[in-house]
Design a protein around this motif. Sequence first.
Motif, short mmCIF file in Angstrom:
data_model
loop_
_atom_site.label_atom_id
_atom_site.label_comp_id
_atom_site.label_asym_id
_atom_site.label_seq_id
_atom_site.Cartn_x
_atom_site.Cartn_y
_atom_site.Cartn_z
N SER A 182 -3.85 -15.27 5.58
CA SER A 182 -4.46 -16.54 6.00
C SER A 182 -4.55 -17.51 4.82
CB SER A 182 -5.86 -16.28 6.57
OG SER A 182 -5.80 -15.46 7.69
N LEU A 183 -4.88 -16.96 3.66
CA LEU A 183 -4.94 -17.78 2.44
C LEU A 183 -3.61 -18.50 2.21
CD1 LEU A 183 -6.37 -16.37 -0.90
CD2 LEU A 183 -4.41 -17.88 -0.85
N PHE A 184 -2.53 -17.74 2.31
CA PHE A 184 -1.20 -18.32 2.13
C PHE A 184 -0.84 -19.25 3.30
CE2 PHE A 184 -0.52 -14.59 -0.71
CZ PHE A 184 -0.23 -15.30 -1.85
N ILE A 211 15.47 -22.17 0.92
CA ILE A 211 14.84 -21.26 1.89
C ILE A 211 14.95 -19.82 1.39
CG2 ILE A 211 14.97 -20.34 4.24
CD1 ILE A 211 16.00 -23.08 5.14
N ILE A 212 16.15 -19.45 0.93
CA ILE A 212 16.37 -18.09 0.41
C ILE A 212 15.46 -17.83 -0.79
CG2 ILE A 212 18.03 -16.54 -0.69
CD1 ILE A 212 20.22 -17.97 0.96
N ALA A 213 15.37 -18.83 -1.68
CA ALA A 213 14.53 -18.70 -2.87
C ALA A 213 13.06 -18.51 -2.47
CB ALA A 213 14.68 -19.94 -3.75
N GLY A 214 12.62 -19.24 -1.45
CA GLY A 214 11.25 -19.13 -0.97
C GLY A 214 10.94 -17.75 -0.41
N VAL A 215 11.91 -17.18 0.31
CA VAL A 215 11.74 -15.83 0.87
C VAL A 215 11.63 -14.81 -0.26
CG1 VAL A 215 12.82 -14.01 2.24
CG2 VAL A 215 12.94 -16.39 3.02
N VAL A 216 12.51 -14.94 -1.25
CA VAL A 216 12.51 -14.02 -2.40
C VAL A 216 11.19 -14.12 -3.16
CG1 VAL A 216 13.58 -13.53 -4.64
CG2 VAL A 216 15.01 -14.05 -2.66
N LEU A 217 10.63 -15.32 -3.27
CA LEU A 217 9.37 -15.53 -3.99
C LEU A 217 8.16 -15.05 -3.18
CD1 LEU A 217 7.95 -16.86 -6.48
CD2 LEU A 217 7.84 -18.97 -5.12
N GLY A 218 8.23 -15.21 -1.86
CA GLY A 218 7.08 -14.92 -1.00
C GLY A 218 6.63 -13.48 -1.02
N VAL A 219 7.57 -12.55 -1.09
CA VAL A 219 7.22 -11.12 -1.04
C VAL A 219 6.37 -10.69 -2.25
CG1 VAL A 219 8.11 -8.77 -0.93
CG2 VAL A 219 9.22 -10.60 0.39
N PRO A 220 6.86 -10.88 -3.50
CA PRO A 220 6.03 -10.48 -4.65
C PRO A 220 4.75 -11.32 -4.78
CG PRO A 220 7.98 -11.67 -5.39
CD PRO A 220 8.17 -11.38 -3.95
N ASN A 221 4.80 -12.58 -4.36
CA ASN A 221 3.61 -13.43 -4.43
C ASN A 221 2.50 -12.86 -3.55
OD1 ASN A 221 2.02 -15.55 -5.21
ND2 ASN A 221 3.03 -17.07 -3.94
N TYR A 222 2.86 -12.46 -2.33
CA TYR A 222 1.87 -11.89 -1.41
C TYR A 222 1.27 -10.62 -1.99
CZ TYR A 222 -0.07 -9.27 2.46
OH TYR A 222 -0.91 -8.52 3.24
N PHE A 223 2.13 -9.71 -2.45
CA PHE A 223 1.63 -8.42 -2.91
C PHE A 223 0.87 -8.52 -4.23
CE2 PHE A 223 4.84 -6.81 0.10
CZ PHE A 223 4.03 -5.92 0.81
N SER A 224 1.18 -9.52 -5.06
CA SER A 224 0.42 -9.70 -6.30
C SER A 224 -1.05 -10.03 -5.99
CB SER A 224 1.04 -10.80 -7.17
OG SER A 224 0.89 -12.07 -6.57
N ILE A 225 -1.28 -10.81 -4.95
CA ILE A 225 -2.64 -11.16 -4.54
C ILE A 225 -3.33 -9.99 -3.83
CG2 ILE A 225 -4.01 -12.62 -2.99
CD1 ILE A 225 -3.15 -14.09 -5.45
N VAL A 226 -2.60 -9.33 -2.92
CA VAL A 226 -3.18 -8.21 -2.18
C VAL A 226 -3.63 -7.10 -3.12
CG1 VAL A 226 -2.62 -6.27 -0.64
CG2 VAL A 226 -2.02 -8.58 0.02
N PHE A 227 -2.77 -6.73 -4.06
CA PHE A 227 -3.12 -5.65 -4.98
C PHE A 227 -4.22 -6.07 -5.95
CE2 PHE A 227 1.33 -4.00 -4.08
CZ PHE A 227 0.86 -2.95 -3.30
N LEU A 228 -4.30 -7.35 -6.29
CA LEU A 228 -5.39 -7.84 -7.14
C LEU A 228 -6.72 -7.71 -6.40
CD1 LEU A 228 -6.44 -9.17 -9.71
CD2 LEU A 228 -5.94 -11.40 -8.69
N ILE A 229 -6.74 -8.09 -5.12
CA ILE A 229 -7.97 -7.98 -4.32
C ILE A 229 -8.37 -6.52 -4.15
CG2 ILE A 229 -8.99 -8.37 -2.05
CD1 ILE A 229 -7.21 -10.85 -1.79
N LYS A 230 -7.38 -5.65 -3.89
CA LYS A 230 -7.68 -4.22 -3.74
C LYS A 230 -8.22 -3.64 -5.05
CE LYS A 230 -4.66 -2.95 0.12
NZ LYS A 230 -5.76 -2.36 0.92
N ALA A 231 -7.69 -4.13 -6.19
CA ALA A 231 -8.20 -3.68 -7.48
C ALA A 231 -9.65 -4.13 -7.67
CB ALA A 231 -7.32 -4.22 -8.61
#
Length: 287
Positions: A182-184, A211-231
């Motif tokens: 939701s944040l994203f 568009i391709i660049a955005g897809v490639v960026l979106g995956v690690p960007n999402y998980f960097s935030i998720v794992f930070l919150i879980k930490a």
Amino acid sequence: MIYLLLSILFATGLFVIFKYFGIYKIDILKAIVVNYIVAFIIGFSLAEKSVPISEVYQQKWALGAAFLGALFVSIFFVMAKTAQNNGVSVASVAGKMSVVIPILFGVLLYNESVTFLKVAGIIIALVAVYLTSVKAEKNNLQKASLLFPILLFFGSGAIDTILKYVEVNFVPKNEVAIFSGSLFGFAAIFGLLVLAIKTIKKKEAFGVKNIIAGVVLGVPNYFSIVFLIKALQTEGFESSTLFTINNVGVVIISTLVGLLLFKEHFSTKNKIGVVLAIVGIILVTIA
């Protein structure tokens, strides 16, 4: 600890991807907007708890997610302006030194421990961030306005601080994925508004590579935030310690990646910075 390490690795991946954006002449704003949309989709796809999109605004964390989404887009533009007006090194230092803000709030709001080793480690880590990030450039703070570096410093610090506050008070463990998505999603909405205004002023094709660049960026960007919150949700792990290790860890790894992968210049100051960063992390972890 595993969540923190994963957050550091994914966050470092973002720097590598942005480096390739420059090489392949990617339109950063367009890629950023696509990246937010991708991260939003991933968040809702992986959510442990199902919440209809139409009911997101009813969640306790919705206001915080919307505010953080707006900050994400705003600070992105401030970062770009700082890099253009003051130089990349100034932008890097201003963004990374902001770690002192969530550390301070962690001590004041959550009564986190203050020991000699921790304070010494944090101070050493801040010095390390500066030494590792600084590069020889013609532009410097004396030749440009301080406005954007100051905004970047406080804005970056505000993102980490608010993220911690919302996580502590409003985000259950089974809602991390959907909160992050939701944040994203909110960030995508604000980004699309900015992109729409730019398109009205200057019409141009979106471009498949963006568009391709955005897809490639979106995956690690999402998980960097998720794992930070879980930490942050890990018991016995103070946010002042976590943000220090996370921030300095990203600095060390991204610097080494730049040296090994992109053959960037590695000055004596940078080498001293890496050594001090390791010392700072060890002291903060022990504390």
